[in-house]
Design an enzyme around this catalytic site. Structure first.
Site, PDB file in Angstrom:
ATOM      1  CD  GLN A 290      50.877  54.724  21.191  1.00 57.16           C
ATOM      2  OE1 GLN A 290      52.062  54.458  21.372  1.00 57.16           O
ATOM      3  NE2 GLN A 290      49.955  53.783  21.194  1.00 57.16           N
TER       4      GLN A 290
ATOM      5  CG  HIS B 291      50.014  51.972  16.934  1.00 57.38           C
ATOM      6  ND1 HIS B 291      50.541  50.805  16.449  1.00 57.38           N
ATOM      7  CD2 HIS B 291      50.900  52.402  17.867  1.00 57.38           C
ATOM      8  CE1 HIS B 291      51.694  50.540  17.039  1.00 57.38           C
ATOM      9  NE2 HIS B 291      51.942  51.501  17.897  1.00 57.38           N
TER      10      HIS B 291
ATOM     11  CD  GLU C  61      49.664  49.849  25.097  1.00 58.40           C
ATOM     12  OE1 GLU C  61      49.959  48.758  24.596  1.00 58.40           O
ATOM     13  OE2 GLU C  61      49.118  50.780  24.448  1.00 58.40           O
ATOM     14  CG  HIS C  62      53.393  52.379  25.493  1.00 58.89           C
ATOM     15  ND1 HIS C  62      52.335  52.251  24.622  1.00 58.89           N
ATOM     16  CD2 HIS C  62      54.131  51.264  25.361  1.00 58.89           C
ATOM     17  CE1 HIS C  62      52.430  51.102  23.979  1.00 58.89           C
ATOM     18  NE2 HIS C  62      53.513  50.476  24.407  1.00 58.89           N
TER      19      HIS C  62
ATOM     20  CG  ASP D 165      55.930  49.920  19.379  1.00 57.78           C
ATOM     21  OD1 ASP D 165      55.460  49.711  20.508  1.00 57.78           O
ATOM     22  OD2 ASP D 165      55.493  50.802  18.617  1.00 57.78           O
TER      23      ASP D 165
ATOM     24  CG  HIS E 127      27.891  24.241  54.088  1.00 59.42           C
ATOM     25  ND1 HIS E 127      26.918  23.980  53.166  1.00 59.42           N
ATOM     26  CD2 HIS E 127      28.958  24.739  53.389  1.00 59.42           C
ATOM     27  CE1 HIS E 127      27.353  24.300  51.954  1.00 59.42           C
ATOM     28  NE2 HIS E 127      28.593  24.769  52.064  1.00 59.42           N
TER      29      HIS E 127
END
Length: 224
Positions: A54, A57, A122-123, A156, A215
């Site tokens: 991770q 990245h 996220e993960h 991935d 209205h």
């Protein structure tokens, strides 16, 4: 074009921000994240490699381990010290782990679950015995990977789940890219005579409370 979806880097995300509102987008995503919840039976080498995978990245990537096992945390830390220097992207991994990584010791399973839901990663890797039993308590995560075999690196490339995922805590209120992102709905309303009169009576009262006379009259004329 009506909507832009799909993965990308920080430049793709910046471009999506610029056009959002003129067209739809799936989400503003990134930097990438993993939260690993591991118990004493987890393989520290596997945990370390998943954290490094991770981290490589981006220097902004977030890699966090949560465990109630102090020996496991220590073993993972030693593995990181041993393996990071030899990686082709060692500088990126080192900076990512130093500035955005964490090894967190909790007291018990419930505290680990609370931590996972608060981070809303996220993960989320559940590298624990019987990960399915943890699943009902997990409320916030983009992609949940059950067991030590289901690594983020496989997600991935080859596991098959969609990889456009909410980040930075947005898993608390959004979902991975899915079929619903390619669908659009319209509200369709029709009134019967009695239903229309009932709703018109309510509408004119509320409209006059807001000083919106046109209205109110638009509703009232349907009562005559």
């Amino acid at each position: 074009m009506d909507k832009i979806v799909g993965p990308g880097n920080q430049y793709v995300t910046a471009a999506k921000r610029l056009v959002f509102g003129t067209v739809g987008i799936d989400m503003v995503a990134g930097p990438s994240e993993v939260l690993i919840v591991a118990d004493e039976d987890a393989n520290p080498e596997w945990v370390a490699w998943d954290l490094m995978a991770q981290a490589e990245h981006d220097v902004m990537a977030q890699s966090i381990l949560v465990s109630s096992s102090a020996p496991l945390i220590h073993a993972v830390y030693q593995e990181l010290l041993r393996q990071v220097p030899g990686q082709p992207r060692a500088d990126i991994i080192q900076k990512s782990l130093t500035e955005h990584g964490a090894l967190v010791q909790v007291r018990h399973r419930e505290e680990a679950i609370e931590c996972a839901n608060r981070i809303a990663s996220e993960h989320l890797e559940l590298m624990v015995s019987d990960p399915e039993s943890w699943l009902p308590a997990i409320r916030h995560a983009g992609s949940i990977l059950l067991g030590s075999r289901a690594a983020v690196a496989l997600g991935d490339y080859s596991l098959g789940s969609n990889h456009v995922l909410p980040t930075v805590g947005s898993a608390r209120f959004s979902s991975p890219l899915g079929v619903d992102d390619f669908r659009k709905r319209s509200s369709v309303v029709k009134c019967s005579e009695s239903g229309g009169r009932h709703c018109a009576n309510i509408a004119r009262t509320l409209a006059r409370e807001e000083s919106l006379e046109a209205h109110a009259r638009a509703a009232e004329c349907r009562l005559d």
